[in-house]
Design an enzyme around this catalytic site. Structure first.
Site, mmCIF file in Angstrom:
data_model
loop_
_atom_site.group_PDB
_atom_site.id
_atom_site.type_symbol
_atom_site.label_atom_id
_atom_site.label_comp_id
_atom_site.label_asym_id
_atom_site.label_seq_id
_atom_site.Cartn_x
_atom_site.Cartn_y
_atom_site.Cartn_z
ATOM 1 N N GLU A 178 0.742 -1.468 -0.103
ATOM 2 C CA GLU A 178 -0.012 -0.038 0.068
ATOM 3 C C GLU A 178 0.974 1.427 0.011
ATOM 4 O OE1 GLU A 178 -2.296 -0.520 3.421
ATOM 5 O OE2 GLU A 178 -3.728 -2.042 2.770
ATOM 6 N N PRO A 179 1.994 1.672 -1.044
ATOM 7 C CA PRO A 179 2.351 2.949 -0.971
ATOM 8 C C PRO A 179 1.625 4.180 -1.351
ATOM 9 C CG PRO A 179 2.818 1.498 -3.069
ATOM 10 C CD PRO A 179 1.813 0.624 -2.221
ATOM 11 N N GLY A 180 1.904 5.005 -0.590
ATOM 12 C CA GLY A 180 1.203 6.390 -0.809
ATOM 13 C C GLY A 180 2.199 7.358 -1.187
ATOM 14 N N ARG A 181 3.024 7.733 -0.236
ATOM 15 C CA ARG A 181 4.003 8.754 -0.609
ATOM 16 C C ARG A 181 4.844 8.280 -1.533
ATOM 17 N NH1 ARG A 181 5.859 11.351 3.853
ATOM 18 N NH2 ARG A 181 5.141 9.757 4.980
ATOM 19 N N ARG A 191 3.319 19.656 7.102
ATOM 20 C CA ARG A 191 4.317 18.337 7.726
ATOM 21 C C ARG A 191 5.793 19.120 8.395
ATOM 22 N NH1 ARG A 191 6.972 15.698 4.626
ATOM 23 N NH2 ARG A 191 6.664 13.532 5.726
ATOM 24 N N CYS A 221 -0.546 32.909 11.695
ATOM 25 C CA CYS A 221 -0.353 33.547 12.986
ATOM 26 C C CYS A 221 -0.163 32.412 13.904
ATOM 27 C CB CYS A 221 -1.714 34.262 13.200
ATOM 28 S SG CYS A 221 -1.419 35.454 14.553
ATOM 29 N N GLU A 222 1.126 31.776 13.723
ATOM 30 C CA GLU A 222 1.608 30.613 14.854
ATOM 31 C C GLU A 222 2.943 30.907 14.687
ATOM 32 O OE1 GLU A 222 -0.030 27.816 16.199
ATOM 33 O OE2 GLU A 222 -2.007 27.924 15.265
ATOM 34 N N TYR A 280 0.937 14.163 1.183
ATOM 35 C CA TYR A 280 0.513 14.703 2.308
ATOM 36 C C TYR A 280 0.623 16.269 2.278
ATOM 37 C CZ TYR A 280 0.573 9.673 3.443
ATOM 38 O OH TYR A 280 0.502 8.451 3.315
HETATM 39 N N1 LLP Z 1 -1.372 1.955 4.484
HETATM 40 C C1 LLP Z 1 -2.104 2.304 5.656
HETATM 41 C C2 LLP Z 1 -2.861 1.558 6.371
HETATM 42 C C3 LLP Z 1 -1.674 3.519 5.896
HETATM 43 O O1 LLP Z 1 -2.181 4.103 7.249
HETATM 44 C C4 LLP Z 1 -0.864 4.450 5.454
HETATM 45 C C5 LLP Z 1 -0.582 5.860 5.828
HETATM 46 C C6 LLP Z 1 -0.360 4.018 4.113
HETATM 47 C C7 LLP Z 1 -1.086 2.556 3.680
HETATM 48 C C8 LLP Z 1 0.695 4.826 3.098
HETATM 49 O O2 LLP Z 1 1.816 5.085 3.560
HETATM 50 P P1 LLP Z 1 2.859 5.723 3.127
HETATM 51 O O3 LLP Z 1 3.226 4.715 2.124
HETATM 52 O O4 LLP Z 1 2.300 6.969 2.345
HETATM 53 O O5 LLP Z 1 3.965 6.054 3.973
HETATM 54 N N2 LLP Z 1 1.005 12.409 7.220
HETATM 55 C C9 LLP Z 1 2.067 11.691 7.401
HETATM 56 C C10 LLP Z 1 2.015 10.204 6.926
HETATM 57 C C11 LLP Z 1 1.052 9.558 7.567
HETATM 58 C C12 LLP Z 1 0.647 8.153 6.913
HETATM 59 C C13 LLP Z 1 -0.709 7.533 7.344
HETATM 60 N N3 LLP Z 1 -0.693 6.369 6.770
HETATM 61 C C14 LLP Z 1 3.302 12.537 6.787
HETATM 62 O O6 LLP Z 1 2.997 13.427 6.124
HETATM 63 O O7 LLP Z 1 4.579 12.070 6.532
#
Ligand code: LLP
Length: 415
Positions: free
Chosen positions: A270-273, A309, A343-344, A372
């Protein structure tokens, strides 16, 4: 690397000043080639077995980016009704969506069930509720592999200190509840945390997870979660996540498992970033420079409302500056602090950073903002959220979300 913007030809011949003039600053700008390249890389993490990469859309939910993910053959994971609806609207079929739920209402579960979207359940209490509303149904369960990883304690999602998942010692209770409601546990999933550059802790979690998987019979799939990091310090030559060597080690662990388990279920990640971070930058404007008690400040319009972030996790984002249509050379560097217009006191984009001399009117370009970034933006201080534009593969500049307006914000009072 002297300049990522130059070396990647990020704007493909378009002048960032023209984009700033047309869409205002701040504005998010994405590069389609980089986006597609990263999406292709994650599709190939495992090639030896049946494998799906689920783009974790929480990193960037722009519907136009979701459509690109669909065209690249990615599957997805969603976290809310909003994310599921966005995916359906982008054209994803239900079987390409996995709802990784956490503390959701019965209505949210019901939405997934009604739309034939598979749900991952993350506590025994929610498994009971799922059983009550969907007796005889099918779901996955999220298991804590006991090892966490991540760039900040706020993004570690496994191990001893986390609200997520079901502990290994409760697995028998999963089976009890499943048999009480005649549920099929089709798959198990984990997510250890976000942003690791060293594959080791993740591989350790994979090992534990596969050991735990042996306790589940007839699994259709095993989902290892996301978290793959990207080099946020690229101007200091930080190397990329070692995808090739990682792939080999990962597949070796899976080989062993498949031998013992008797067959290979579908594997998922499950890659997001990794899919989106490097494809996005923020263009902003330097509006002020000053010196307070010996600290040199660069005041921009890229506040924590636009990119939270750094304020939230002390995250590092490289910043380049542009003047007279040229990237400002990184020479004669002095320590400076880049801030936003919110304003922080915590509204700091980069603290005590070695930077070249910067003037009012310069463009600031914040790198690696595709993940993100907009997804966590807000209208704090009643600053409407910025526009998002895409530099397409054929070099066009395309608006993929208009800027929010004051009127958009005022419309919500109409109740
Ligand atoms: N799967 C699940 C269940 C998750 O909770 C997440 C991210 C991912 C996959 C994807 O993770 P990634 O590949 O993107 O690392 N806002 C934070 C990151 C929070 C991630 C939350 N869950 C940031 O800006 O670093």
């Amino acid at each position: 690397m002297e300049s990522f913007i130059k070396e990647s030809n990020f704007f493909k011949g378009n002048n960032p000043e023209d984009i700033a003039a047309k869409y205002g600053t701040p504005v998010y700008v994405y590069n389609e080639d980089i986006l597609r390249d990263r999406m292709r890389r994650v599709s190939r993490i495992i090639t030896k077995y049946e494998f799906h990469s689920n783009y974790s859309i929480k990193a960037n939910t722009n519907i136009n980016i979701l459509k690109i993910a669909l065209s690249e053959g990615l599957y997805t994971d969603a976290m809310s009704i909003g994310e599921m609806r966005m995916l359906l609207d982008a054209g994803f079929p239900a079987e390409k969506i996995f709802f990784v739920s956490n503390n959701v209402s019965r209505e949210e579960m019901q939405f997934a069930i009604d739309n034939n979207i598979l749900v991952s359940i993350d506590s025994l209490s929610q498994l009971e509720q799922f059983g009550e509303i969907n007796r005889g149904g099918k779901c996955a369960v999220r298991i804590n592999p006991g090892v966490g990883a991540g760039h900040h304690e706020k993004v570690v999602t496994a191990g001893k200190k986390t609200k997520f998942a079901i502990a290994e010692e409760d697995i028998d209770k999963i089976f009890d509840i499943a048999s009480k409601y005649d549920l099929t546990i089709a798959g198990i999933n984990q997510h250890v945390g976000s942003l690791f550059m060293d594959p080791e802790p993740f591989l350790q979690a994979v090992k534990n997870f596969l050991r735990i998987a042996m306790k589940f019979k007839n699994l259709e799939f095993i989902d290892f979660g996301g978290g793959y990091g990207i080099p946020y310090h690229k101007l200091d030559d930080e190397q990329e996540f070692p995808m090739d060597s990682f792939k080999k080690d990962f597949e070796l662990l899976i080989d062993e498992f498949v031998k013992d388990y008797g067959y290979a279920p579908l594997f998922k990640t499950e890659p997001g970033r990794y899919c989106v971070a490097e494809s996005g930058v923020i263009l902003g404007r330097v509006h002020a420079t000053k010196q307070n008690s010996g600290v040199k400040y660069i005041g921009t319009d890229i506040g924590m409302n636009v990119l939270v972030r750094p304020s939230m996790y002390d995250s590092w984002h490289d910043i380049e500056f542009m003047r007279d249509n040229e990237i400002v050379k990184r020479e004669n560097l002095t320590e400076q602090t880049v801030t936003g217009n919110i304003c922080e006191s915590g509204d700091i984009l980069a603290k005590n950073r070695m930077l070249p001399a910067v003037k009012e009117g310069d463009l600031a370009i914040v790198l690696d903002a595709g993940a993100y970034g907009y997804a966590m933006a807000s209208s704090y201080n009643t600053r409407p959220r910025p526009a998002e534009v895409l530099i397409t593969s054929n070099g066009e500049v395309k608006c993929i979300r208009r800027a929010e307006t004051y009127e958009d914000i005022m419309r919500l009072f109409d109740c």
